[in-house]
Scaffold this motif. Structure first.
Motif, PDB file in Angstrom:
ATOM      1  N   UNK A 345       4.312   6.025 -28.866  1.00  0.00           N
ATOM      2  CA  UNK A 345       5.727   6.059 -28.535  1.00  0.00           C
ATOM      3  C   UNK A 345       6.348   7.334 -29.098  1.00  0.00           C
ATOM      4  N   UNK A 346       7.627   7.515 -28.854  1.00  0.00           N
ATOM      5  CA  UNK A 346       8.314   8.739 -29.262  1.00  0.00           C
ATOM      6  C   UNK A 346       9.094   8.488 -30.548  1.00  0.00           C
ATOM      7  N   UNK A 347       8.512   8.865 -31.665  1.00  0.00           N
ATOM      8  CA  UNK A 347       9.160   8.653 -32.959  1.00  0.00           C
ATOM      9  C   UNK A 347       9.840   9.930 -33.425  1.00  0.00           C
ATOM     10  N   UNK A 348      10.878   9.761 -34.227  1.00  0.00           N
ATOM     11  CA  UNK A 348      11.598  10.903 -34.791  1.00  0.00           C
ATOM     12  C   UNK A 348      12.154  10.512 -36.153  1.00  0.00           C
ATOM     13  N   UNK A 349      12.273  11.502 -37.024  1.00  0.00           N
ATOM     14  CA  UNK A 349      12.889  11.331 -38.335  1.00  0.00           C
ATOM     15  C   UNK A 349      14.070  12.284 -38.428  1.00  0.00           C
ATOM     16  N   UNK A 368      16.869  16.986 -37.268  1.00  0.00           N
ATOM     17  CA  UNK A 368      16.166  16.068 -36.368  1.00  0.00           C
ATOM     18  C   UNK A 368      14.739  16.576 -36.236  1.00  0.00           C
ATOM     19  N   UNK A 369      13.779  15.757 -36.629  1.00  0.00           N
ATOM     20  CA  UNK A 369      12.365  16.145 -36.617  1.00  0.00           C
ATOM     21  C   UNK A 369      11.658  15.329 -35.544  1.00  0.00           C
ATOM     22  N   UNK A 370      11.355  15.959 -34.426  1.00  0.00           N
ATOM     23  CA  UNK A 370      10.631  15.314 -33.340  1.00  0.00           C
ATOM     24  C   UNK A 370       9.129  15.351 -33.617  1.00  0.00           C
ATOM     25  N   UNK A 371       8.669  16.476 -34.083  1.00  0.00           N
ATOM     26  CA  UNK A 371       7.267  16.620 -34.490  1.00  0.00           C
ATOM     27  C   UNK A 371       7.181  17.737 -35.513  1.00  0.00           C
ATOM     28  N   UNK A 372       6.532  17.490 -36.628  1.00  0.00           N
ATOM     29  CA  UNK A 372       6.395  18.488 -37.690  1.00  0.00           C
ATOM     30  C   UNK A 372       5.020  18.339 -38.325  1.00  0.00           C
ATOM     31  N   UNK A 373       4.281  19.434 -38.367  1.00  0.00           N
ATOM     32  CA  UNK A 373       2.967  19.443 -39.000  1.00  0.00           C
ATOM     33  C   UNK A 373       2.960  20.526 -40.065  1.00  0.00           C
ATOM     34  N   UNK A 374       3.351  20.189 -41.305  1.00  0.00           N
ATOM     35  CA  UNK A 374       3.446  21.208 -42.352  1.00  0.00           C
ATOM     36  C   UNK A 374       2.152  21.986 -42.557  1.00  0.00           C
ATOM     37  N   UNK A 375       1.017  21.284 -42.411  1.00  0.00           N
ATOM     38  CA  UNK A 375      -0.257  21.958 -42.650  1.00  0.00           C
ATOM     39  C   UNK A 375      -0.597  22.963 -41.563  1.00  0.00           C
ATOM     40  N   UNK A 376       0.153  22.909 -40.423  1.00  0.00           N
ATOM     41  CA  UNK A 376      -0.148  23.820 -39.318  1.00  0.00           C
ATOM     42  C   UNK A 376       0.981  24.831 -39.070  1.00  0.00           C
ATOM     43  N   UNK A 377       1.927  24.929 -40.007  1.00  0.00           N
ATOM     44  CA  UNK A 377       3.085  25.797 -39.794  1.00  0.00           C
ATOM     45  C   UNK A 377       2.672  27.238 -39.542  1.00  0.00           C
ATOM     46  N   UNK A 378       1.658  27.705 -40.269  1.00  0.00           N
ATOM     47  CA  UNK A 378       1.260  29.104 -40.148  1.00  0.00           C
ATOM     48  C   UNK A 378       0.030  29.294 -39.261  1.00  0.00           C
ATOM     49  N   UNK A 379      -0.370  28.228 -38.577  1.00  0.00           N
ATOM     50  CA  UNK A 379      -1.526  28.334 -37.691  1.00  0.00           C
ATOM     51  C   UNK A 379      -1.144  29.078 -36.413  1.00  0.00           C
ATOM     52  N   UNK A 380      -1.921  30.094 -36.006  1.00  0.00           N
ATOM     53  CA  UNK A 380      -1.576  30.838 -34.792  1.00  0.00           C
ATOM     54  C   UNK A 380      -1.849  30.068 -33.505  1.00  0.00           C
ATOM     55  N   UNK A 384       2.955  23.238 -34.095  1.00  0.00           N
ATOM     56  CA  UNK A 384       3.861  22.411 -33.300  1.00  0.00           C
ATOM     57  C   UNK A 384       4.957  21.875 -34.221  1.00  0.00           C
ATOM     58  N   UNK A 385       6.048  22.595 -34.323  1.00  0.00           N
ATOM     59  CA  UNK A 385       7.156  22.181 -35.175  1.00  0.00           C
ATOM     60  C   UNK A 385       8.405  22.025 -34.315  1.00  0.00           C
ATOM     61  N   UNK A 386       8.544  20.834 -33.783  1.00  0.00           N
ATOM     62  CA  UNK A 386       9.646  20.549 -32.874  1.00  0.00           C
ATOM     63  C   UNK A 386      10.796  19.928 -33.668  1.00  0.00           C
ATOM     64  N   UNK A 387      11.661  20.788 -34.166  1.00  0.00           N
ATOM     65  CA  UNK A 387      12.746  20.365 -35.038  1.00  0.00           C
ATOM     66  C   UNK A 387      14.053  20.987 -34.564  1.00  0.00           C
ATOM     67  N   UNK A 388      15.139  20.388 -34.985  1.00  0.00           N
ATOM     68  CA  UNK A 388      16.460  20.938 -34.750  1.00  0.00           C
ATOM     69  C   UNK A 388      17.318  20.755 -35.986  1.00  0.00           C
ATOM     70  N   UNK A 389      18.316  21.616 -36.157  1.00  0.00           N
ATOM     71  CA  UNK A 389      19.211  21.469 -37.306  1.00  0.00           C
ATOM     72  C   UNK A 389      20.597  21.996 -36.954  1.00  0.00           C
ATOM     73  N   UNK A 416      11.947  19.745 -28.287  1.00  0.00           N
ATOM     74  CA  UNK A 416      12.647  18.668 -28.981  1.00  0.00           C
ATOM     75  C   UNK A 416      13.288  17.743 -27.936  1.00  0.00           C
ATOM     76  N   UNK A 417      13.291  16.455 -28.201  1.00  0.00           N
ATOM     77  CA  UNK A 417      13.784  15.377 -27.330  1.00  0.00           C
ATOM     78  C   UNK A 417      12.824  15.061 -26.176  1.00  0.00           C
ATOM     79  N   UNK A 418      11.727  15.794 -26.061  1.00  0.00           N
ATOM     80  CA  UNK A 418      10.813  15.606 -24.938  1.00  0.00           C
ATOM     81  C   UNK A 418       9.638  14.714 -25.337  1.00  0.00           C
ATOM     82  N   UNK A 419       8.835  14.283 -24.351  1.00  0.00           N
ATOM     83  CA  UNK A 419       7.635  13.493 -24.630  1.00  0.00           C
ATOM     84  C   UNK A 419       6.711  13.571 -23.430  1.00  0.00           C
ATOM     85  N   UNK A 420       5.413  13.400 -23.688  1.00  0.00           N
ATOM     86  CA  UNK A 420       4.463  13.490 -22.574  1.00  0.00           C
ATOM     87  C   UNK A 420       4.553  12.286 -21.638  1.00  0.00           C
ATOM     88  N   UNK A 421       5.059  11.124 -22.136  1.00  0.00           N
ATOM     89  CA  UNK A 421       5.300   9.979 -21.268  1.00  0.00           C
ATOM     90  C   UNK A 421       6.767  10.001 -20.832  1.00  0.00           C
TER      91      UNK A 421
END
Length: 557
Positions: A345-349, A368-380, A384-389, A416-421
């Motif tokens: 499902x589409x979760x957000x924090x 608004x955090x739709x998707x956040x992967x801290x360990x991948x922030x600097x990955x080329x 995937x950091x889908x956030x808004x502020x 942000x606000x989107x989903x594959x389903x």
């Protein structure tokens, strides 16, 4: 649903001896701005507005508190306080307030134990001569009523019929015009297409609230506004049409409040397995049935120190099935529930932070955090950091008495606000539940306003919007986060004078004259436009043109 009705009915009888009564006041009412100013000036404490609307009784309690600071207010603020006390006369009387003002006028007021309710009319008309040369006119009429029954039941009903017309409708087409793209104005659902250049739509809200001591249970349809912000709200806003919901609001202490909602959204996705052909009087028609869609959301607000308000919450959008019991449990950790059901499902924090520790100033931050992967922030390749502020602040009486300065910046990353389903997007009727600017965009605004009288506010306003494209959803998870403003870019700026005058109670005269410029790479054939009509306008560029609005409204907030 039968269990919900049974539970609500049982609560009505079991707790009929309680004395608290709640009717929620629409989040767009101007009294919220007044209380926000009073909190910034440190005249009231424990005022939390990360979750709106508040109940009329809660607002009345703050008005009572302001009695002790009357001498420190400006004369305009004292007039505002008197004006709002008259507005909340019934709630002040219920609270045994001993300095009751004059009772305000209503079209009809019925009072006989155990009932007390009022009825008022709604009306208005507006004309918007837009910078691109198009014209939009609107008129509306209706009525609303609210009241209290017994000692624990509050009821609210609001309905008005709207008519939109003009070259704006003809230029965009009805289906896009009613969505109000690239505008904070609320989207609607067409009820009747009257011609190629006009249509009708309804605006309606309702509440049935039962107070159980420190808890209020509600069955309602009403816009929730969650998260700090002056020019849009990241979490929940008034942009999308209101949706029906069950709500629980608990006042856990003077410093802590908790809110939970479960709402029924409109997916717009046809369920081909349940839709069917029907015949009536020799004609054939299709009975369209849509895929169900829901939202579960909750927010905890607390005040650790005077002048510091923090709110933390989460949400879950899900659909294509019946309501899930795990999402119907307040205080449930929704993300863990999603894992338990082995679903996607589409979760957000999200959260909101407001501080008013320096008198006459307030600062706020919402995220608004739709998707956040801290360990991948600097990955080329896997970032995937889908956030808004949103970050902003208000300064009161700094330039001159009864003035306000507001500066605000909002940024929303791509996807942000989107989903594959498609049934799990953060939308209702195809419109974002959060900020009106949508994904892959930012908005800067600055404004200064002055109140020469308690019922008149005028000011200057500047806004600058930048918005990128929206590629196919398949790229959302299969490649690195694209840069902000990728794809076709839209830019929109405006500067000018705005004002609102209330010559009589609940009668508002609004106007603005804004010098505007607009440019976009979007074309009518661009997939971004075709697939997302709410988010984009495909119009010729212009600069140095004026957007002029004049409107009159009565009991419309």
């Amino acid at each position: 649903m039968n269990k919900i009705v049974f539970f609500s009915t049982a609560c009505l009888f079991v707790f009929s001896s309680l004395t608290a009564q709640s009717v929620y006041l629409p989040a767009t009412h101007p009294v919220y701005n007044f209380l926000d100013k009073m909190a910034a000036k440190q005249f009231i404490t424990d005022y939390r507005d990360a979750v709106k609307p508040l109940s009329r009784e809660a607002i009345a309690k703050f008005l009572i508190t302001l009695d002790s600071t009357d001498a420190q207010m400006t004369s305009i603020e004292r007039d505002e306080l008197r004006f709002y006390k008259e507005e909340f006369f019934e709630e002040l009387k219920n609270l045994k307030y001993d300095k009751l003002p004059e009772e305000r006028w209503h079209l009809y007021h019925y009072q006989s134990e155990p009932s007390n309710f009022v009825v008022d009319l709604i009306g208005g008309a507006s004309n918007d001569h837009m910078a691109d040369g198009n014209v939009l006119h609107n008129w509306q009429n209706g009525f609303f009523s609210y009241g209290y029954f017994g000692k624990s039941l509050g009821v609210y009903f609001y309905y008005h019929d709207n008519h939109d017309g003009g070259s704006y409708v003809a230029s965009l087409g009805q289906n896009q015009a009613v969505l109000r793209p690239l505008s904070p104005l609320q989207a609607a659902v067409i009820s009747n297409s009257t011609s190629a250049t006009s249509y009708d739509y309804d605006t309606f809200n309702a509440q049935l609230n039962i107070d159980l001591g420190f808890v209020t249970l509600s069955l309602e349809q009403m816009n929730d506004v969650w998260g700090a912000g002056e020019n849009g709200n990241l979490i929940l806003s008034t942009k999308a049409p209101a949706f029906p919901q069950i709500k629980l609001r608990a006042r856990l202490s003077k410093d802590i409040e908790f809110t939970y909602i479960h709402g029924w959204l409109f997916s717009g996705i046809l369920d081909s397995s349940r839709s069917y052909n029907a015949s009536a009087l020799g004609t054939k028609s299709i009975r369209s049935i849509y895929v169900p869609k829901y939202i579960a959301a909750q927010m905890l607000e607390f005040t650790p120190w005077n002048g510091v308000n923090i709110a933390l919450g989460e949400s879950e959008i899900y659909g294509n099935r019946n309501p899930e019991l795990l999402y119907l449990i307040p205080v449930m950790f929704f993300k863990a529930a999603e894992h338990y059901m082995d679903d996607d499902d589409n979760s957000a924090f999200f959260g909101s932070f407001k501080v008013s520790v320096i008198k006459n100033y307030s600062w706020y931050l919402a995220w608004y955090v739709d998707e956040l992967r801290p360990e991948k922030i600097f990955s080329p390749t896997e970032n995937h950091n889908q956030v808004g502020f949103t970050f902003g602040g208000n300064a009161y009486d700094v330039v001159y008495h009864d003035t306000r300065i507001n500066v605000e910046y909002t940024r929303i990353n791509p996807w942000v606000y989107n989903h594959n389903f498609p049934e799990d997007t953060y939308q209702n009727h195809g419109v974002n539940l959060g900020n009106w600017i949508g994904q892959n965009a930012d908005l800067f605004s600055a404004a200064i306003s002055y109140r020469p009288m308690y019922n008149l506010e005028v000011g200057l306003q500047f806004e600058s919007l930048r918005k990128g494209g929206k590629d196919s959803t398949k790229y959302q998870y299969s490649r690195n986060e694209p840069p902000l403003f990728y794809g076709p870019v839209t830019k929109q700026q405006s500067f000018g004078i705005v004002g609102s005058y209330q010559p009589l109670r609940d009668l508002f005269v609004d106007f603005h004259v804004l010098r505007t410029r607009f440019s976009t790479d979007i074309k009518p054939t661009t997939p971004d436009f075709i697939n997302n009509p709410f988010d984009y306008l495909a119009e010729p560029a212009y600069a140095g043109k004026y957007d002029v609005v004049f409107s009159i409204r009565y009991n419309v907030y």
